[in-house]
Every structure is written in C-alpha cells, then in structure tokens.
Design a protein around this motif. Structure first.
Motif, PDB file in Angstrom:
ATOM      1  N   ALA A   1      -8.715   3.715   0.479  1.00 39.42           N
ATOM      2  CA  ALA A   1      -9.479   2.780   1.362  1.00 39.42           C
ATOM      3  C   ALA A   1      -8.283   1.959   2.166  1.00 39.42           C
ATOM      4  O   ALA A   1      -7.061   2.121   1.596  1.00 39.42           O
TER       5      ALA A   1
ATOM      6  N   ARG B   1     -17.182  -2.382   4.973  1.00 35.03           N
ATOM      7  CA  ARG B   1     -16.014  -3.067   4.105  1.00 35.03           C
ATOM      8  C   ARG B   1     -16.883  -3.797   2.835  1.00 35.03           C
ATOM      9  O   ARG B   1     -17.789  -4.241   3.025  1.00 35.03           O
TER      10      ARG B   1
ATOM     11  N   TRP C   1      -9.531  -9.838  -1.962  1.00 35.22           N
ATOM     12  CA  TRP C   1      -9.095  -8.582  -1.315  1.00 35.22           C
ATOM     13  C   TRP C   1     -10.418  -7.720  -0.865  1.00 35.22           C
ATOM     14  O   TRP C   1     -11.442  -7.871  -1.868  1.00 35.22           O
ATOM     15  N   TYR C   2     -10.674  -7.221   0.147  1.00 32.87           N
ATOM     16  CA  TYR C   2     -11.813  -6.214   0.427  1.00 32.87           C
ATOM     17  C   TYR C   2     -11.193  -5.037   0.803  1.00 32.87           C
ATOM     18  O   TYR C   2      -9.955  -4.878   1.079  1.00 32.87           O
ATOM     19  N   ARG C   3     -11.991  -4.028   0.699  1.00 35.51           N
ATOM     20  CA  ARG C   3     -11.659  -2.540   1.110  1.00 35.51           C
ATOM     21  C   ARG C   3     -12.666  -1.813   1.898  1.00 35.51           C
ATOM     22  O   ARG C   3     -13.848  -2.063   1.827  1.00 35.51           O
TER      23      ARG C   3
ATOM     24  N   TYR D   1      -7.063  -1.845   2.568  1.00 39.83           N
ATOM     25  CA  TYR D   1      -7.401  -2.821   1.899  1.00 39.83           C
ATOM     26  C   TYR D   1      -6.981  -4.089   2.728  1.00 39.83           C
ATOM     27  O   TYR D   1      -5.807  -4.163   3.132  1.00 39.83           O
ATOM     28  N   TYR D   2      -7.902  -5.145   2.744  1.00 39.36           N
ATOM     29  CA  TYR D   2      -7.717  -6.329   3.702  1.00 39.36           C
ATOM     30  C   TYR D   2      -7.644  -7.719   2.677  1.00 39.36           C
ATOM     31  O   TYR D   2      -8.413  -7.471   1.810  1.00 39.36           O
TER      32      TYR D   2
ATOM     33  N   GLY E   1       0.737  -1.337  -0.066  1.00 36.67           N
ATOM     34  CA  GLY E   1       0.071   0.066   0.107  1.00 36.67           C
ATOM     35  C   GLY E   1       0.965   1.261  -0.130  1.00 36.67           C
ATOM     36  O   GLY E   1       2.193   1.106  -0.132  1.00 36.67           O
TER      37      GLY E   1
ATOM     38  N   VAL F   1     -13.438  -6.398  -3.081  1.00 32.74           N
ATOM     39  CA  VAL F   1     -12.840  -5.834  -4.200  1.00 32.74           C
ATOM     40  C   VAL F   1     -12.591  -7.027  -5.348  1.00 32.74           C
ATOM     41  O   VAL F   1     -13.052  -6.940  -6.857  1.00 32.74           O
TER      42      VAL F   1
ATOM     43  N   GLN G   1      -2.960   0.549   3.711  1.00 29.43           N
ATOM     44  CA  GLN G   1      -3.726   1.862   3.468  1.00 29.43           C
ATOM     45  C   GLN G   1      -3.437   2.184   2.178  1.00 29.43           C
ATOM     46  O   GLN G   1      -2.138   2.016   1.709  1.00 29.43           O
TER      47      GLN G   1
ATOM     48  N   ASP H   1     -10.736   5.032  -4.726  1.00 32.95           N
ATOM     49  CA  ASP H   1     -10.018   3.610  -4.488  1.00 32.95           C
ATOM     50  C   ASP H   1      -9.402   3.790  -3.083  1.00 32.95           C
ATOM     51  O   ASP H   1      -9.023   2.775  -2.819  1.00 32.95           O
TER      52      ASP H   1
ATOM     53  N   GLY I   1      -4.751  -5.262   7.101  1.00 36.91           N
ATOM     54  CA  GLY I   1      -4.908  -4.117   6.319  1.00 36.91           C
ATOM     55  C   GLY I   1      -3.681  -3.175   5.822  1.00 36.91           C
ATOM     56  O   GLY I   1      -2.590  -3.233   6.600  1.00 36.91           O
TER      57      GLY I   1
END
Length: 119
Positions: free
Chosen positions: A90, A45, A36-38, A92-93, A9, A48, A114, A88, A112
């Motif tokens: 966020a 949440r 991936w999620y954000r 990101y997890y 990130g 993605v 950033q 975009d 996560g």
C-alpha cells in the motif's frame, strides 16, 4: 504551516522488514498525536497505528507485527514493520494532530511512501 515527510518505503520480500519514518517541521507548538494510515489500490485509506503520549493503538491486521514509536525531540514517528505480507502492500501515509504556534490545532498528512511486498 506544517509539513510531514515520510521515508523508508520500498520493495521487500514477504517475511521481511521495513522501517518507515515521518518527520514533522514548521510552525509547531505541540504534536498531540501521530499515526500511520495506508491505502491499497482500489481500497479506502485505513488506520495502521497511532501514538499519543505513550498510548499506542494498532489495527488488528498488524498487531504483533508492526510497532509505532515516536521521538518527540526530533518530531519524528517511526513504524517498524516485521513479518511483512503481500496484503501490506500500500501507500503509507503519516498523519499528525498538531497545535501550531498560532494556537490552532489541525490534522496534517504526508505525501505518502510506497511499500510493496512481493510474495
């Protein structure tokens, strides 16, 4: 126990690119799927992209711009993000559905990373 560690990130200008990585480690028998999620400030949440075997799935806002991939030998998933937009931005997890050596399957999350896109 299984751990997921994200990296990659950072801050990028609109139109730029970033590549996120997520490495899984621990008592892993099999990684069934990764994704991936954000989560943006003040928002829930959201998905993605996910990858299961060779099947990929993308949220509409990122289709054509993001690419998810996976290296099974390295227990790693990547998210290549191109043509980044300010929306975009966020945290990101990384997520993985893992079957442990015990035979038990469950979801795991990374801490996560950033991503900030400046316009």
């Amino acid at each position: 126990q299984v751990q997921l560690v994200e990296s990659g990130g950072g801050l990028v200008q609109a139109g730029g690119s970033l590549r996120l990585s997520c490495v899984a480690s621990g008592s892993i028998l099999r990684i069934n799927s990764m994704g991936w999620y954000r989560q943006a400030p003040g928002k829930q949440r959201e998905l993605v992209a996910t990858i299961s075997g060779y099947i990929t799935n993308y949220a509409d806002p990122v289709k054509g711009r993001f690419t998810i991939s996976r290296d099974n030998a390295k227990k790693t998933t990547y998210l290549q993000m191109n043509s980044l937009k300010s929306e975009d931005t966020a945290v990101y997890y990384c997520n993985a559905d893992v079957t442990a050596r015990s035979g038990r399957s469950q979801d795991y999350w990374g801490q996560g990373t950033q991503v900030t896109v400046s316009s």
